[in-house]
Design a protein around this motif. Structure first.
Motif: not given
Length: 960
Positions: A899, A901, A944, A956-958
């Motif tokens: 990821r 981020d 994130t 993961y949640e944006r």
């Protein structure tokens, strides 16, 4: 090796004070003269070679053009001994002040501002000294370079002045060479007649030299050194060789001899497998190799699952080991998961063969597991611990009784070191460990030496992209140059890949016979021998149906199929889709939902199990075990409350949701399958899990007809590729061509359709599909062009990444070291740019892929713990460097992420993880791992939100 006697030597004062090793540099205590170390390493080379097969020694004779093998071995060992001639220079001698003071009394002191590594100084010094003794200039230059790179890297001979100028220094350097040659009985011998040193010969010499140096450098420094080497170097060499043999005994380097000197028939060889009967592939390959031919071979096995490819390769290894004199076996697989599975199979095979040798003494063999996660493999770690505890690794070379297999397979700790592992006689691991031999990494020549004159099996070759395939072609060329045999196994190979592999073996590709097929190419033959593999074989007709790719629709369909009874498997292309479908199924089932991580056969509930790669390693391993427990062969044996249980636990109604981890690594059987659209070879791999085990016939609920539902097959998939992010996982051109190849079909017949479908999709000459409308043709044309450019770019990158061709690499300029950049995956999941928002910049290693990072979720609750209940401390800054048990426990909670981020965050804000002496930063397992600090199981990194969920894994949640 018995060199002739030489007249005694009158040593100079200078040669007696040159030092090579110092126990206490500042005080000058416990030192070793240069000559002693040179002879110690030469003795180790001799001891190593005397335990090698005769074929290895014969190769050295060919390398040097010397008809007498014993003479060639002595020349080779003498060259290995001279590896540290560069220490006889002012640049090195000044490094220990007290020892240097003695040197300056007899040799002129020189002030050098440059400090060239002594290996490079060896290259500079040795060339004229060999030329003066009659060596061909080109051979002398390459030989000096081969032994001079023993600290890891081939480099251009420097022009720096650190070589030790002046007649006095030149005289003592020449004297050292004379003493070494005298020890090996070569002082008056004519120079080898070779006029060129091939790439293979270079790797033989470079790899052996480093191996011998590692062993020789372990000799203890015992007080004042003996003067014997100066007066009678041959006598000292004899004593050093005895010490070298003892050192090899301690590390477990035994005599390399055939595992089965007279291989039994196939059925008898594998009689430890219940109900084993030789398959046509196995008997055909055995017949093709059952000729008195000592030449190595390239073997291509293209056959579907169930044909017995692994057993065919193991039996071929026994035949080639006897005929060609190969020293051992390495099996290379795509992932750590497949490597772990093969380790157990190979361990069992070796144990039975080593213990059961009719008319022969049983032997003990060393088996190593080679991949980055081997510390988590309990079987391998137990083998290491058992070996370590047996007289500090000094094991008897034969077990107590001929019928006892418990001690026939060992795992020597010395060989478990990453750079040394391929020196072991037998090994299994990832293909990445073999490919490091053809990348410009430190000591790549040691890896190639370990793979040389050996049987190398490359399994599941279809699993690699164009870049890695280029490295595999380079590896095959080097194996050809190093007298190894290579067995390549695949469900099917695109025609171009088959042709490229045969070209790498220097044979002209022949027309491929009907699938399934077997190809044997002997070294030196102009063309291979190819055969169709006859039947009988199990065929299966799979009903093909299209379905809606929407996650909610797939969840509804999975529930409906499970309600009819039987087991349902859903394989999707991204972790996010797997998690979304799991949540939708859990919501739809409500009180009927049963987590299979808790285990139940409740008649009114439906078991649901999620399996992907975004779990900590121990959780992922447990989830994998549950897949095999419930969907593997029955009855299953498993642990419950600390005790082993064996019973039939196949659920009556069950849904497995998985990603690519379930595609090829696991031997499981499902009654019905839903899959995302994928390239045809991978789609067929997934379909191979349908009705896999015949023992489940009659208990498949409403699914006695094997059926494959393909999400995205109902309509031209362009929108689905974007909406569900598939275009970031697989090449759109392959997805379009796969869709076209099967969208009008009602059935697939396996394995009959396998090869024709793969060739149709992957053949670059396949024309644009005319039945498509104009817009679809334009889309496909654009996708084809992109795939072609991608393949060209990867081919170019792969060609740049490896060290070069065996016949040309020596004359090319050495490149800077890449370090050790293998990219072996711990799983079969595909890293995707969308799933992880990862950067597109590839790293230059064994595989192209997104940048990744190993993290360990840490629960912060007053202090840092591995578990949310606060029972096990994380020890981020306090872990002791030698505490392997705690380090493994921490590593078991780790996982690899890509990821963007997360990677950017840790790059910009690295965590304090201790020092080089204590904490994670000090431990080999954890020095590259970063802690992911969680509060109430979650944290925010950049934009994130990262959550560790017991069922879903890492999510993961944006945050917008």
């Amino acid at each position: 090796m018995t060199p002739p006697l030489e007249p005694p030597h009158s040593p100079s004062a200078a040669v007696q004070v040159l030092w090579a090793k110092s126990g206490q540099k500042s005080e000058g205590e416990g030192w070793l003269p240069v000559l002693h170390h040179l002879l110690d390493v030469g003795a180790c080379a001799a001891a190593i070679l005397e335990r090698e097969p005769a074929s290895t020694r014969d190769l050295l004779a060919s390398d040097l053009g010397v008809p007498d093998t014993d003479l060639a071995v002595r020349w080779t060992c003498a060259l290995a001994a001279l590896h540290d001639l560069g220490k006889a220079s002012p640049a090195f001698q000044h490094k220990a002040e007290v020892l240097a003071a003695r040197v300056w009394q007899v040799l002129p002191w020189q002030n050098h501002t440059e400090n060239t590594p002594h290996g490079l100084v060896t290259q500079k010094l040795l060339l004229p000294l060999l030329e003066a003794r009659g060596w061909d200039s080109g051979v002398a230059r390459r030989a000096a370079q081969a032994i001079g790179c023993h600290h890891g890297q081939r480099e251009t001979t420097p022009r720096a002045p650190d070589r030790g100028a002046g007649s006095e220094w030149h005289a003592v350097q020449d004297e050292l060479v004379t003493l070494v040659l005298t020890a090996f009985g070569l002082h008056d011998a004519p120079a080898p007649p070779a006029t060129t040193l091939t790439g293979g010969a270079f790797m033989h010499l470079a790899g052996l030299t480093s191996f011998a140096d590692w062993v020789g450098s372990s000799f203890p420094l015992d007080g004042e050194p003996t003067p014997l080497p100066f007066t009678d170097p041959a006598a000292y060499l004899s004593q050093a060789t005895a010490r070298a043999r003892a050192a090899l005994d301690r590390i477990g380097w035994t005599v390399r001899e055939p595992l089965a000197p007279n291989p039994a028939p196939i059925d008898e060889t594998f009689d430890f497998i219940p109900h084993f009967n030789a398959r046509p592939l196995q008997t055909l390959l055995a017949d093709l190799l059952n000729t008195p031919d000592a030449r190595p071979a390239l073997i291509l096995v293209e056959a579907p699952m169930g044909e017995g490819k692994t057993e065919a390769a193991l039996y071929a290894h026994l035949q080639l080991q006897n005929a060609a004199g190969h020293r051992g076996l390495y099996i290379a697989l795509p992932t750590q998961a497949t490597g772990n599975a093969m380790y157990g199979r190979l361990r069992t095979f070796l144990g039975h063969q080593a213990a059961r040798r009719p008319g022969q003494i049983p032997v003990t063999v060393d088996l190593q597991l080679l991949h980055g996660g081997s510390a988590l493999n309990d079987t391998y770690q137990n083998d290491l611990a058992r070996t370590r505890s047996a007289q500090q690794q000094t094991l008897p070379l034969t077990p107590n009784t001929a019928g006892d297999t418990a001690d026939t397979v060992r795992a020597g700790e010395w060989f478990s070191h990453r750079k040394r592992a391929l020196l072991s006689e037998y090994g299994v691991g990832t293909v990445d460990q073999a490919l490091l031999g053809v990348l410009n990494v430190n000591h790549q020549f040691v890896r190639l030496w370990g793979l040389g004159n050996r049987v190398v099996v490359l399994d599941e070759v279809h699993a690699y992209d164009t870049y890695t395939t280029q490295l595999i072609h380079a590896l095959v060329r080097w194996m050809h140059a190093l007298n190894s045999s290579v067995i390549i196994m695949s469900a099917t190979l695109p025609a171009q890949t088959r042709q490229d592999l045969l070209n790498a073996w220097n044979v002209m590709p022949d027309p491929a016979p009907a699938y399934p097929r077997l190809t044997v190419a002997r070294t030196g033959d102009p063309a291979p021998t190819s055969r169709h593999i006859p039947g009988p074989r199990r065929t299966q007709t799979v009903t093909l149906r299209a379905t809606d790719p929407d996650p909610a629709a797939l969840a509804t369909q999975a529930v409906t199929l499970a309600e009819a009874g039987g087991t349902v498997t859903v394989i999707v292309n991204t972790v996010q889709r797997a998690q979304d479908i799991f949540k939708a199924i859990r919501e739809q089932l409500g009180p009927r939902f049963q987590s299979m991580c808790k285990g139940s056969k409740h008649p009114e509930k439906i078991g649901v199990h999620l399996y992907h790669a975004r779990y900590p390693a121990d959780d992922r391993a447990e989830r994998e075990e549950r897949v095999l427990r419930y969907l593997g062969k029955q009855p299953a044996t498993y642990l419950r409350n600390g005790a082993l249980h064996t019973t039939d636990v196949r659920p009556e109604r069950f849904i497995l949701i998985a990603t690519q981890v379930a595609e090829q690594s696991l031997d499981f059987d499902t009654d019905v399958m839903i899959t995302d659209l994928a390239p045809i070879d991978l789609l067929l791999q997934r379909a191979g899990r349908l009705h896999r085990h015949e023992g489940n016939t009659g208990r498949r609920g409403g699914h006695e007809t094997p059926t494959l539902y393909v999400a995205g097959l109902h309509d031209w998939p362009e929108d689905a590729l974007s909406e569900h992010h598939w275009k970031y996982v697989y090449a759109p051109a392959l997805m379009y061509r796969t869709w076209y190849a099967i969208q009008n079909r009602a059935h697939l017949t396996l394995p009959d359709d396998l090869d024709s479908l793969v060739q149709r999709v992957y053949d670059p000459s396949t024309p644009i599909l005319e039945c498509l409308d104009e817009q679809q043709q334009a889309t496909l044309r654009k996708a084809d062009h992109h795939l072609k450019q991608q393949r060209l770019n990867q081919t170019s990158l792969g060609g740049q990444a490896h060290i070069g061709q065996p016949d040309t690499f020596i004359d090319s300029s050495p490149q800077p070291s890449l370090g050790e950049p293998d990219g072996e995956p711990a799983h079969d999941d595909t890293n995707t740019a969308t799933d992880d928002l990862a950067a597109e910049t590839p790293h230059f290693g064994t595989r192209l892929g997104d940048e990744s990072l190993r993290i360990v979720p840490i629960h912060r609750n007053g202090a840092d713990f591995l578990d949310p209940r606060g029972q096990t401390a994380a020890q981020i800054t306090t872990l002791l460097k030698n505490d392997w048990e705690a380090a493994r426990a921490i590593y078991r909670r780790s996982l690899q992420v890509s990821r963007h981020d997360l990677i950017r965050h840790y790059r910009d804000h690295p965590t304090r993880r201790g020092t080089e002496h204590i904490g994670w930063a000090a431990h080999p397992l954890l020095r590259d791992a970063e802690p992911l600090i969680l509060t109430a199981n979650q944290t925010v990194v950049g934009r994130t939100r990262v959550t560790l969920d017991a069922e879903l894994g890492l999510t993961y949640e944006r945050i917008e």
